[in-house]
Design a protein around this motif. Structure first.
Motif, PDB file in Angstrom:
ATOM      1  N   ALA A   1      33.312  38.794  42.258  1.00 49.02           N
ATOM      2  CA  ALA A   1      32.683  37.887  43.225  1.00 49.02           C
ATOM      3  C   ALA A   1      32.796  36.440  42.765  1.00 49.02           C
ATOM      4  N   GLU A   2      32.600  36.213  41.477  1.00 47.25           N
ATOM      5  CA  GLU A   2      32.718  34.859  40.935  1.00 47.25           C
ATOM      6  C   GLU A   2      34.170  34.380  40.989  1.00 47.25           C
ATOM      7  N   ARG A   3      35.112  35.290  40.760  1.00 42.34           N
ATOM      8  CA  ARG A   3      36.523  34.932  40.834  1.00 42.34           C
ATOM      9  C   ARG A   3      36.905  34.479  42.249  1.00 42.34           C
ATOM     10  N   LEU A   4      36.412  35.211  43.236  1.00 42.69           N
ATOM     11  CA  LEU A   4      36.690  34.858  44.621  1.00 42.69           C
ATOM     12  C   LEU A   4      36.075  33.505  44.970  1.00 42.69           C
ATOM     13  N   ALA A   5      34.863  33.282  44.503  1.00 43.64           N
ATOM     14  CA  ALA A   5      34.194  32.005  44.772  1.00 43.64           C
ATOM     15  C   ALA A   5      34.969  30.849  44.146  1.00 43.64           C
ATOM     16  N   ALA A   6      35.515  31.060  42.955  1.00 44.41           N
ATOM     17  CA  ALA A   6      36.278  30.005  42.294  1.00 44.41           C
ATOM     18  C   ALA A   6      37.548  29.677  43.071  1.00 44.41           C
ATOM     19  N   LEU A   7      38.213  30.697  43.594  1.00 42.76           N
ATOM     20  CA  LEU A   7      39.403  30.442  44.399  1.00 42.76           C
ATOM     21  C   LEU A   7      39.052  29.647  45.653  1.00 42.76           C
ATOM     22  N   ARG A   8      37.944  29.962  46.253  1.00 41.62           N
ATOM     23  CA  ARG A   8      37.533  29.266  47.471  1.00 41.62           C
ATOM     24  C   ARG A   8      37.093  27.839  47.195  1.00 41.62           C
ATOM     25  N   ASP A   9      36.698  27.560  45.978  1.00 41.05           N
ATOM     26  CA  ASP A   9      36.244  26.219  45.635  1.00 41.05           C
ATOM     27  C   ASP A   9      37.407  25.283  45.327  1.00 41.05           C
ATOM     28  N   GLY A  10      38.616  25.826  45.176  1.00 42.82           N
ATOM     29  CA  GLY A  10      39.770  25.004  44.848  1.00 42.82           C
ATOM     30  C   GLY A  10      40.402  24.386  46.085  1.00 42.82           C
ATOM     31  N   PRO A  11      41.433  23.568  45.905  1.00 47.92           N
ATOM     32  CA  PRO A  11      42.133  22.960  47.046  1.00 47.92           C
ATOM     33  C   PRO A  11      42.649  24.020  48.013  1.00 47.92           C
ATOM     34  N   GLY A  12      42.346  23.833  49.301  1.00 53.39           N
ATOM     35  CA  GLY A  12      42.782  24.791  50.312  1.00 53.39           C
ATOM     36  C   GLY A  12      42.026  26.092  50.311  1.00 53.39           C
ATOM     37  N   GLY A  13      40.942  26.166  49.575  1.00 54.58           N
ATOM     38  CA  GLY A  13      40.223  27.429  49.412  1.00 54.58           C
ATOM     39  C   GLY A  13      39.727  28.045  50.703  1.00 54.58           C
ATOM     40  N   SER A  14      39.491  27.228  51.707  1.00 54.76           N
ATOM     41  CA  SER A  14      39.010  27.763  52.976  1.00 54.76           C
ATOM     42  C   SER A  14      40.068  28.615  53.678  1.00 54.76           C
ATOM     43  N   ALA A  15      41.337  28.514  53.247  1.00 51.54           N
ATOM     44  CA  ALA A  15      42.412  29.301  53.862  1.00 51.54           C
ATOM     45  C   ALA A  15      42.487  30.716  53.306  1.00 51.54           C
ATOM     46  N   LEU A  16      41.692  31.019  52.279  1.00 54.80           N
ATOM     47  CA  LEU A  16      41.718  32.374  51.719  1.00 54.80           C
ATOM     48  C   LEU A  16      41.089  33.342  52.716  1.00 54.80           C
ATOM     49  N   VAL A  17      41.887  34.269  53.220  1.00 51.82           N
ATOM     50  CA  VAL A  17      41.395  35.220  54.219  1.00 51.82           C
ATOM     51  C   VAL A  17      41.411  36.655  53.724  1.00 51.82           C
ATOM     52  N   GLY A  18      42.104  36.897  52.608  1.00 54.42           N
ATOM     53  CA  GLY A  18      42.196  38.279  52.143  1.00 54.42           C
ATOM     54  C   GLY A  18      42.685  38.365  50.720  1.00 54.42           C
ATOM     55  N   ILE A  19      42.602  39.590  50.205  1.00 55.27           N
ATOM     56  CA  ILE A  19      43.035  39.903  48.851  1.00 55.27           C
ATOM     57  C   ILE A  19      43.969  41.101  48.936  1.00 55.27           C
ATOM     58  N   ARG A  20      44.990  41.094  48.077  1.00 54.52           N
ATOM     59  CA  ARG A  20      45.905  42.229  48.018  1.00 54.52           C
ATOM     60  C   ARG A  20      46.242  42.548  46.569  1.00 54.52           C
ATOM     61  N   HIS A  21      46.435  43.818  46.302  1.00 55.96           N
ATOM     62  CA  HIS A  21      46.942  44.270  45.011  1.00 55.96           C
ATOM     63  C   HIS A  21      48.103  45.214  45.291  1.00 55.96           C
ATOM     64  N   ALA A  22      49.139  45.165  44.473  1.00 54.12           N
ATOM     65  CA  ALA A  22      50.303  46.023  44.666  1.00 54.12           C
ATOM     66  C   ALA A  22      49.983  47.440  44.195  1.00 54.12           C
ATOM     67  N   THR A  23      49.158  48.118  44.977  1.00 55.33           N
ATOM     68  CA  THR A  23      48.801  49.495  44.650  1.00 55.33           C
ATOM     69  C   THR A  23      50.051  50.354  44.508  1.00 55.33           C
ATOM     70  N   GLN A  24      51.108  50.015  45.205  1.00 53.06           N
ATOM     71  CA  GLN A  24      52.340  50.794  45.140  1.00 53.06           C
ATOM     72  C   GLN A  24      52.948  50.797  43.739  1.00 53.06           C
ATOM     73  N   SER A  25      52.534  49.855  42.897  1.00 52.08           N
ATOM     74  CA  SER A  25      53.025  49.809  41.521  1.00 52.08           C
ATOM     75  C   SER A  25      52.151  50.604  40.557  1.00 52.08           C
ATOM     76  N   GLU A  26      51.014  51.088  41.018  1.00 54.60           N
ATOM     77  CA  GLU A  26      50.112  51.875  40.178  1.00 54.60           C
ATOM     78  C   GLU A  26      50.599  53.322  40.125  1.00 54.60           C
ATOM     79  N   THR A  27      50.577  53.903  38.923  1.00 56.83           N
ATOM     80  CA  THR A  27      51.027  55.291  38.785  1.00 56.83           C
ATOM     81  C   THR A  27      50.022  56.280  39.352  1.00 56.83           C
ATOM     82  N   ASP A  28      48.756  55.904  39.389  1.00 57.73           N
ATOM     83  CA  ASP A  28      47.706  56.794  39.877  1.00 57.73           C
ATOM     84  C   ASP A  28      47.696  56.790  41.404  1.00 57.73           C
ATOM     85  N   PRO A  29      48.023  57.925  42.064  1.00 59.62           N
ATOM     86  CA  PRO A  29      47.995  57.946  43.528  1.00 59.62           C
ATOM     87  C   PRO A  29      46.593  57.802  44.095  1.00 59.62           C
ATOM     88  N   GLY A  30      45.566  57.931  43.233  1.00 55.91           N
ATOM     89  CA  GLY A  30      44.186  57.757  43.664  1.00 55.91           C
ATOM     90  C   GLY A  30      43.566  56.467  43.161  1.00 55.91           C
TER      91      GLY A  30
END
Length: 290
Positions: free
Chosen positions: A99-128
């Motif tokens: 939560a603090e990490r997200l807040a820090a990103l939003r506090d930076g230049p252009g932070g209001s444009a942050l609409v989502g987060i993604r992680h490359a789950t397809q690179s994780e070996t664990d299917p779960g």
């Protein structure tokens, strides 16, 4: 969560809901090694002529690497670029301080444009991977921040994605590249069953993106059955066009990708066509007052 505009309202912008940029002089993109078409710098200015040719008013730029530095750079781009209206970035979902990490990103230049987060789950070996307790906690933090979580999964991880969407109704999800289906008869059958399950949850939308690189057959013929399934189980108001530029260049230039998407949706009414090419993305990402 159906998108729509009031009678008499101005038309929503045409939106490309999925593209990337990167500068190899700033940061290496190891995943492009061995891919000659992609192993170079791609800027928003490189994309702009195609956006102008096809009357694209706004775009969503999406992270490529698991680093907050890249996300901060994309947000700074959104603060200056006339097309980039939204950013899907990255943060460590498993960090207790997400939560603090997200807040820090939003506090930076252009932070209001942050609409989502993604992680490359397809690179994780664990299917779960999406079911891990720390990851689930991180997904709830994304929702609490008012952000979308984008699912980037392999076909064998799509079942876990369905479980995440169903188990976390408070989270708004967007499935990238329609779940990266296998484009053949057996793949279509298995994928259709999972997409039907996924569509039963109203808290998810899907991107009509990234599919042109998954087939060597003529794309209009190969991808029509997949598009028909998406329109049938989700409807156009939970489906959004994305070019996946410049990754699409592995198979086709931007002009061919958008022309293909238009052909695959040519039987839609004007209202439903507008949803796929703007309203849905505007609604889910808050672009253009949608």
């Amino acid at each position: 969560m159906e998108a729509g505009r009031a009678p008499g309202a101005p038309p929503a912008p045409r939106i490309d809901a999925h593209h990337h940029v990167w500068d190899l002089n700033v940061r290496d993109q190891p995943w492009t090694h061995g891919l000659a078409a992609l192993n170079r710098t791609f800027s928003a200015d490189d994309l702009r002529p195609a956006l102008n040719r096809h009357a694209i008013d706004a775009t969503v730029v999406v992270q490529t690497l698991p680093t907050e530095q890249e996300t901060a750079e994309l947000l700074a781009l959104a603060a200056e670029d006339l097309h980039v209206k939204a950013v899907v970035g990255w943060t460590d979902l498993a960090d207790a301080a997400v939560a603090e990490r997200l807040a820090a990103l939003r506090d930076g230049p252009g932070g209001s444009a942050l609409v989502g987060i993604r992680h490359a789950t397809q690179s994780e070996t664990d299917p779960g991977w999406l079911s891990q307790p720390d990851v689930r906690r991180g997904l709830r933090a994304v929702a609490a921040a008012g952000l979308v979580y984008e699912l980037l999964v392999r076909p064998d991880q799509l079942t876990d994605a369905v479980h995440a969407v169903r188990g976390l109704p408070e989270v708004r999800f967007v499935l990238d590249h329609a779940g990266n289906p296998v484009i053949d008869a057996d793949g279509l059958s298995a994928w259709t069953a999972l997409m039907t399950e996924l569509a039963a949850s109203p808290n998810v939308a899907v991107k009509l993106s990234g599919l042109v690189t998954r087939t060597i057959a003529p794309p209009l013929r190969a991808l029509r059955p997949y598009t028909e399934v998406l329109l049938s189980v989700l409807g156009p108001h939970r489906l959004m066009y994305g070019s996946d530029w410049p990754v699409c260049l592995l198979a086709a230039p931007y002009d061919e990708v958008i022309t293909l998407a238009e052909a695959l949706t040519q039987d839609l009414s004007a209202h439903d066509h507008d949803a796929v090419f703007g309203d849905t993305a505007g609604h889910w990402y808050g672009i253009g007052g949608a």
